[in-house]
Write a protein that holds these residues in place. Structure first.
Motif, PDB file in Angstrom:
ATOM      1  N   GLU A 407      12.589  -4.584  -1.877  1.00 21.19           N
ATOM      2  CA  GLU A 407      13.664  -5.556  -2.053  1.00 21.19           C
ATOM      3  C   GLU A 407      14.467  -5.780  -0.774  1.00 21.19           C
ATOM      4  O   GLU A 407      14.895  -6.884  -0.476  1.00 21.19           O
ATOM      5  N   ASN A 408      14.659  -4.694  -0.029  1.00 22.27           N
ATOM      6  CA  ASN A 408      15.324  -4.836   1.264  1.00 22.27           C
ATOM      7  C   ASN A 408      14.286  -5.396   2.247  1.00 22.27           C
ATOM      8  O   ASN A 408      13.584  -4.664   2.936  1.00 22.27           O
ATOM      9  N   GLU A 410      14.416  -7.244   5.061  1.00 22.11           N
ATOM     10  CA  GLU A 410      14.573  -7.122   6.509  1.00 22.11           C
ATOM     11  C   GLU A 410      14.093  -5.754   6.987  1.00 22.11           C
ATOM     12  O   GLU A 410      13.318  -5.632   7.930  1.00 22.11           O
ATOM     13  N   TYR A 411      14.540  -4.723   6.268  1.00 19.66           N
ATOM     14  CA  TYR A 411      14.144  -3.367   6.648  1.00 19.66           C
ATOM     15  C   TYR A 411      12.646  -3.155   6.414  1.00 19.66           C
ATOM     16  O   TYR A 411      11.940  -2.603   7.253  1.00 19.66           O
ATOM     17  N   TYR A 443      12.127   5.347   3.545  1.00 15.85           N
ATOM     18  CA  TYR A 443      13.270   4.944   2.727  1.00 15.85           C
ATOM     19  C   TYR A 443      14.111   6.176   2.411  1.00 15.85           C
ATOM     20  O   TYR A 443      13.652   7.092   1.725  1.00 15.85           O
TER      21      TYR A 443
END
Ligand code: GLU
Length: 554
Positions: A407-408, A410-411, A443
């Motif tokens: 979901e993140n 960019e990371y 993560y």
């Protein structure tokens, strides 16, 4: 004689009319489905599965081969659904087939596009909707005495078979065994008028003691005895058998090449005879060998019952990239593919010049290791964005945890970008279901999950490990260092703690040091990721960022 002669006012035509009073003349269909206006040598071929709710990888393989041939010749590839065996049908079976082709980007130019919709001018593309057409052609055969109604019950046919078996005679409904073939038109009409049940059989003109020669595009020249079986063409439910539907459909749909499983090779004499008696030009045939499996040294067909990988759905669920599956299938289809790929590592598979003549006569062995290896290469060539999109699409359906991690965006793009886009890209992901395991340590909320004890390799003393990581964090770590400085600092760290600065020096005189810079790196790597083997540690640290690195190392 005269009395009988007088009664003989009935002929084949009358009988045909009695059986199919409403059937149209075949000229109607011949005009409705004209020869296709394509360039010379254009291949028209099809995928013609039954909607049984299961798409076999062998079926996908046939569809791919047919698609390749039509694409390369500017021909037509269509999807016809063979649903004349209504016992075997399942709900939404067509949707399953349509979606499987879509998943693998083997899109038909014509034919079924949803459970009920179709496109193209040669339909209906669902056999159960073509009843009128088959009956018109059956009527046409009846009119010429090339087909006849058969009143034998299933029990009678079984009786015949038993007699043949005990007399060790070839089984079937043929020659003297074909009781109803010799009924007069009047006798047959009488029975029909009396309401007796019947089916329609083809009156085979063949003789078993004569041979036919056939050239198959894949199997080469084959000899067969002629067909002499009076096979059923129209069943009691009014629908055709596979054989009859094949002849009528592939004629009217103007198929030039029938590319199908080699289980049908032995039916070629019958099919050629049907085409001939119907007055059709026969198509070319290419009979594909099945995909085999090595089962403890025994070669056998991939089985729907025993092998999960026999189902096309398996590849999707496992997340094996579509491109890898297609590339693998092309690999087993044409032995020249492998060399072509080696010479053209970056070309699209669409540029490969597929050749039907070069398909192997015997069945290729399915090799999962090879497929996954292709998967690795395919994924290694993707951009981080492509990997992200494919992994996300797969995760949304099959792995909620991975979907949440991604979901993140960019990371995640940074994580997936590690060792990607360079000369020797990372090759640790062979399928989308590998993604989670290959990135999970990046993560923080997953990494700091449980109290795992890691294997640090050569250096196992806890205090020593602590000393290494603490010293690194306190005296050497700076997230802004470039890669050379970063690496030099790890060498400095090794030296400071009494380890060899260079691996080479250590190898020459191993007794001089307790270990070398590589062992120090391993400690840092394991502390950072929990693993001894990861992509480039510098890149990993850059992506994790200062805070996470410090937290992990302390
Ligand atoms: N419905 C047949 C099958 O699934 C089709 C064979 C063919 O392609 O003609 O085996």
């Amino acid at each position: 004689m005269l009395m009988k002669g007088l009664k003989l006012t009935m002929d084949y035509k009358d009988l045909a009319n009695l059986i199919f009073p409403d059937a149209k003349e075949i000229s109607y269909y011949e005009e409705k489905y004209p020869e296709r206006n394509l360039k010379e040598r254009a291949v028209v071929s099809r995928f013609a599965p039954s909607p049984t709710g299961f798409v076999h990888i062998g079926g996908l393989y046939q569809a791919l081969v047919a698609k390749e041939m039509t694409k390369k010749t500017d021909g037509v590839f269509f999807l016809r659904v063979e649903d004349t065996d209504q016992k075997r049908e399942v709900e939404n079976g067509v949707t399953g087939i349509v979606n499987s082709l879509k998943d693998f980007d083997i899109l038909p130019d014509e034919g079924m596009i949803t459970e009920t919709e179709e496109k193209g001018n040669y339909g209906p593309y669902r056999q159960s909707l073509r009843k009128d057409i088959y009956q018109a052609y059956a009527k046409y055969l009846l009119e010429q005495g090339k087909a006849y109604p058969c009143f034998c019950s299933a029990e009678e046919v079984e009786e015949i078979r038993k007699k043949q078996e005990s007399a060790k005679i070839r089984p079937g409904y043929y020659g003297v065994w074909a009781k109803c073939r010799n009924l007069t038109v009047e006798e047959a009409a009488e029975k029909i008028k009396n309401g007796e049940n019947y089916i329609i059989r083809f009156k085979s003109p063949g003789r078993e003691d004569r041979k036919i020669k056939h050239h198959d595009i894949i199997k080469g020249n084959v000899d067969f005895p002629e067909n002499d079986q009076d096979i059923v063409i129209i069943k009691a439910d009014g629908l055709p058998t596979y054989h009859f539907a094949h002849a009528v459909d592939d004629h009217l749909m103007r198929t030039t090449h029938v590319i199908r499983s080699d289980e049908w090779l032995s039916s070629v004499p019958l099919h050629l005879q049907l085409f001939h008696e119907l007055g059709f030009k026969a198509p070319k045939y290419a009979h594909i060998s099945p995909i085999m499996k090595n089962d403890n040294g025994n070669k056998r067909k991939l089985s729907k019952r025993k092998d999960p990988e026999a189902a096309v759905s398996y590849y999707k669920e496992e997340g094996i990239p579509v491109l890898a599956v297609k590339e693998y299938l092309l690999n087993i289809a044409n032995s020249t593919f492998e060399n072509w790929r080696r010479a053209n590592p970056d070309k699209s598979i669409d540029d490969f010049d597929f050749n039907l003549n070069k398909m192997s006569v015997s069945g290729a062995l399915f090799d999962m290791v090879k497929l996954l290896d292709i998967g690795k290469t395919v994924i290694s060539k993707m951009t981080a964005e492509e990997v992200y999109n494919c992994a996300m699409e797969w995760a949304n359906e099959y792995d909620k945890e991975l979907a949440e991690m991604l979901e993140n965006k960019e990371y995640s793009l940074k994580v997936l970008g590690i060792e990607r886009g360079n000369k020797k890209p990372r090759k640790d992901i062979s399928k989308w279901s590998d993604v989670k395991n290959s990135i999970i340590y990046m993560y923080d909320d997953k990494f700091f999950g449980g109290d795992v004890s890691y294997d640090y390799g050569k250096i196992s003393d806890k205090a020593e490990i602590e000393k290494i990581t603490k010293t690194y964090i306190n005296e050497y770590f700076d997230i802004n260092d470039d890669k050379d400085i970063w690496f030099n600092k790890i060498k400095d760290l090794a030296e400071k703690l009494g380890y060899a600065r260079e691996v080479k020096a250590y190898k020459a005189e191993p007794e001089k040091w307790p270990g070398h810079v590589g062992d120090i790196s391993t400690v840092l790597r394991v502390k950072l990721t929990g693993r001894q083997n990861t992509p480039d540690m510098y890149e990993i640290m850059q992506v994790l960022g200062k805070d996470s690195v410090e937290k992990r190392l302390s």
